[in-house]
Design a protein around this motif. Structure first.
Motif, mmCIF file in Angstrom:
data_model
loop_
_atom_site.group_PDB
_atom_site.id
_atom_site.type_symbol
_atom_site.label_atom_id
_atom_site.label_comp_id
_atom_site.label_asym_id
_atom_site.label_seq_id
_atom_site.Cartn_x
_atom_site.Cartn_y
_atom_site.Cartn_z
ATOM 1 N N LEU A 39 0.831 -1.200 0.000
ATOM 2 C CA LEU A 39 0.000 0.000 0.000
ATOM 3 C C LEU A 39 0.869 1.254 0.000
ATOM 4 N N GLY A 40 0.529 2.233 -0.840
ATOM 5 C CA GLY A 40 1.189 3.526 -0.766
ATOM 6 C C GLY A 40 1.747 4.003 -2.092
ATOM 7 N N LEU A 41 2.217 5.237 -2.081
ATOM 8 C CA LEU A 41 2.816 5.836 -3.273
ATOM 9 C C LEU A 41 4.091 5.066 -3.631
ATOM 10 N N ASP A 99 -3.558 -10.949 1.888
ATOM 11 C CA ASP A 99 -3.158 -11.901 2.920
ATOM 12 C C ASP A 99 -2.042 -11.350 3.796
ATOM 13 N N ILE A 100 -1.148 -10.570 3.217
ATOM 14 C CA ILE A 100 -0.104 -9.868 3.979
ATOM 15 C C ILE A 100 0.105 -8.493 3.365
ATOM 16 N N GLY A 101 0.738 -7.592 4.139
ATOM 17 C CA GLY A 101 1.071 -6.264 3.645
ATOM 18 C C GLY A 101 2.572 -6.023 3.757
ATOM 19 N N LEU A 102 3.163 -5.502 2.714
ATOM 20 C CA LEU A 102 4.604 -5.252 2.686
ATOM 21 C C LEU A 102 4.948 -3.841 3.132
ATOM 22 N N LEU A 103 6.129 -3.709 3.729
ATOM 23 C CA LEU A 103 6.674 -2.420 4.120
ATOM 24 C C LEU A 103 8.188 -2.554 4.038
ATOM 25 N N LEU A 104 8.734 -2.283 2.856
ATOM 26 C CA LEU A 104 10.127 -2.641 2.560
ATOM 27 C C LEU A 104 11.030 -1.419 2.432
ATOM 28 N N LEU A 161 -7.656 1.253 1.104
ATOM 29 C CA LEU A 161 -7.658 0.441 2.318
ATOM 30 C C LEU A 161 -8.531 -0.792 2.164
ATOM 31 N N GLU A 162 -9.590 -0.687 1.366
ATOM 32 C CA GLU A 162 -10.427 -1.853 1.117
ATOM 33 C C GLU A 162 -9.641 -2.930 0.371
ATOM 34 N N GLY A 199 -1.549 1.536 -5.392
ATOM 35 C CA GLY A 199 -1.039 2.890 -5.561
ATOM 36 C C GLY A 199 -0.407 3.016 -6.930
ATOM 37 N N ASP A 200 0.396 4.046 -7.089
ATOM 38 C CA ASP A 200 1.054 4.284 -8.364
ATOM 39 C C ASP A 200 2.246 5.189 -8.113
ATOM 40 N N SER A 201 3.043 5.406 -9.141
ATOM 41 C CA SER A 201 4.213 6.269 -9.016
ATOM 42 C C SER A 201 3.993 7.577 -9.763
#
Length: 409
Positions: free
Chosen positions: A232-234, A304-309, A297-298, A261-263
């Motif tokens: 999720l996110g920019l 199943d999981i969310g990434l934050l790398l 957010l929906e 999201g998108d860039s």
């Protein structure tokens, strides 16, 4: 130290106003970044204080706003961008911004100034001496820690100088992380107040009522059992999207990557798209594009999981992204790189796992292990959701903010 104050008394009135009348205490938020409305923590705090009876104004330099003045839910917002020459270089823009902010601050005569940048500390100390007002420094997540780890030594030295200058003048500190270097720095130098506030979008904006299962089925037809990895996110270079994409080469066909999201960086987007095509991953990786926050957010809720790398860099080492708490609220288990702030929350509340570095193979192995242990995966999601409801709702956070204000007024 975390403070949860159920009962607090707040002095919200100045002794004398116009004509000798008692008037609400004036709070001036000074936000020197290039935008205001996309930052939930600024708006949330200002609105909460306004509802408590304070006279709240926010000064910002927001190039995205056409109007120079707005009032939003009782908060007066003054945008100075129209007074700043857009053709000037960044150094002149900073000087012009500070000049206008100082002028406005002296005219409005606030009782309390809350500011968000170490660069403003010298100006805040000047205003305190001129106006005899209180200062609250929202050091948020990374300023001093980033300065100490930056390869730009001149910037690091300047940040340290600013913090030394403000160490005996600042009345309250707002920080995110118990072991935040800025907190430890100030705690060593004086005995001022330290309250921990983690910013999050209010629950009515963060918790989707109905996961969009039909739209998910359009993206990934459920003709087989799939495992959806969400991010999720920019889309930005320092967030490890290359690692996420390359990790798909080590995962089976049932694993899908949904980039929510998108860039805005066209060159980076071209690089990402080329990487997807070169690895023949077109059918397994989908971009939603930029979506309204609720809809994004929906989609996240359905993963199943969310990434934050985030990579270990100057700007990200001590960051605590909003999406960490959004995943938590949604009950989506988190897989993150091992950065200090993020590691602290994951280890304390057990709603995710960390990998030692941004390595595609390590990430893939971690994801496979989680998929193979369904009970553990479900427990991580339950822990995140319950932790958010118990510790990080906007009501809980704003009680800590009010407690801080009550102590310095």
């Amino acid at each position: 130290m975390y403070i949860h104050c159920n009962n607090y008394s707040i002095s919200i009135y100045s002794k004398y106003g116009e004509g000798g009348k008692i008037t609400p205490k004036r709070i001036l938020f000074i936000h020197t970044a290039g935008y205001f409305f996309p930052i939930p923590r600024v708006h949330t705090m200002a609105e909460a204080l306004s509802k408590e009876g304070y006279d709240v104004s926010v000064v910002c330099v927001d190039q995205s706003m056409n109007e120079s003045y707005k009032e939003i839910n009782g908060v007066k917002v003054l945008n100075l961008s129209s007074k700043i020459n857009s053709g000037s270089n960044k150094y002149f823009k900073f000087i012009y911004s500070m000049r206008e902010i100082l002028k406005l601050s002296l005219e409005s005569k606030p009782d309390i100034i809350q500011f968000f940048s170490p660069l403003f500390i010298p100006f805040a100390v000047y205003l305190k001496n001129k106006l005899n007002c209180k200062l609250i420094y929202d050091c948020y997540e990374y300023w001093l820690g980033s300065a100490l780890t930056s390869k730009n030594y001149h910037l690091g030295i300047f940040y340290i100088f600013c913090h030394l200058l403000g160490s005996m003048s600042i009345d309250g500190i707002i920080y995110v992380y118990e072991k935040n270097p800025t907190r430890k720095f100030f705690n060593t130098l004086n005995k001022h107040i330290f309250d921990c506030i983690v910013y999050n979008v209010p629950e009515d904006q963060i918790l989707p009522k109905n996961p969009i299962e039909k739209k998910m089925e359009n993206l990934f037809p459920k003709n087989e059992a799939i495992f959806v990895i969400g991010y999720l996110g920019l889309v930005m270079p320092f967030k490890g999207y290359e690692t996420a994409i390359k990790s798909m080469n080590y995962l089976g066909e049932e694993f899908k990557l949904l980039i929510i999201g998108d860039s805005l960086d066209l060159k980076f987007k071209e690089k990402i798209n080329s990487m997807i095509q070169d690895n023949n991953l077109d059918s397994r990786i989908v971009f939603t594009g930029i979506l309204p926050h609720n809809e994004a957010l929906e989609y996240s809720k359905s993963c199943d999981i969310g990434l934050l790398l985030f990579e270990d860099s100057y700007w990200t080492k001590y960051s605590t992204p909003n999406k960490l708490f959004e995943y938590m609220a949604l009950g989506v288990p988190v897989v993150s790189t091992d950065l200090p702030n993020i590691r602290f929350f994951i280890n304390k509340y057990l709603f995710g796992v960390t990998i030692s570095k941004n390595d595609p193979f390590l990430l893939a192995e971690c994801i496979k292990n989680l998929k193979g242990n369904k009970g553990h995966l479900e427990m991580l999601g339950i822990n995140g959701n319950s932790t958010f409801n118990e510790n990080f709702t906007s009501e809980f956070q704003m009680q800590k903010l009010m407690s801080l204000y009550s102590k310095i007024t």
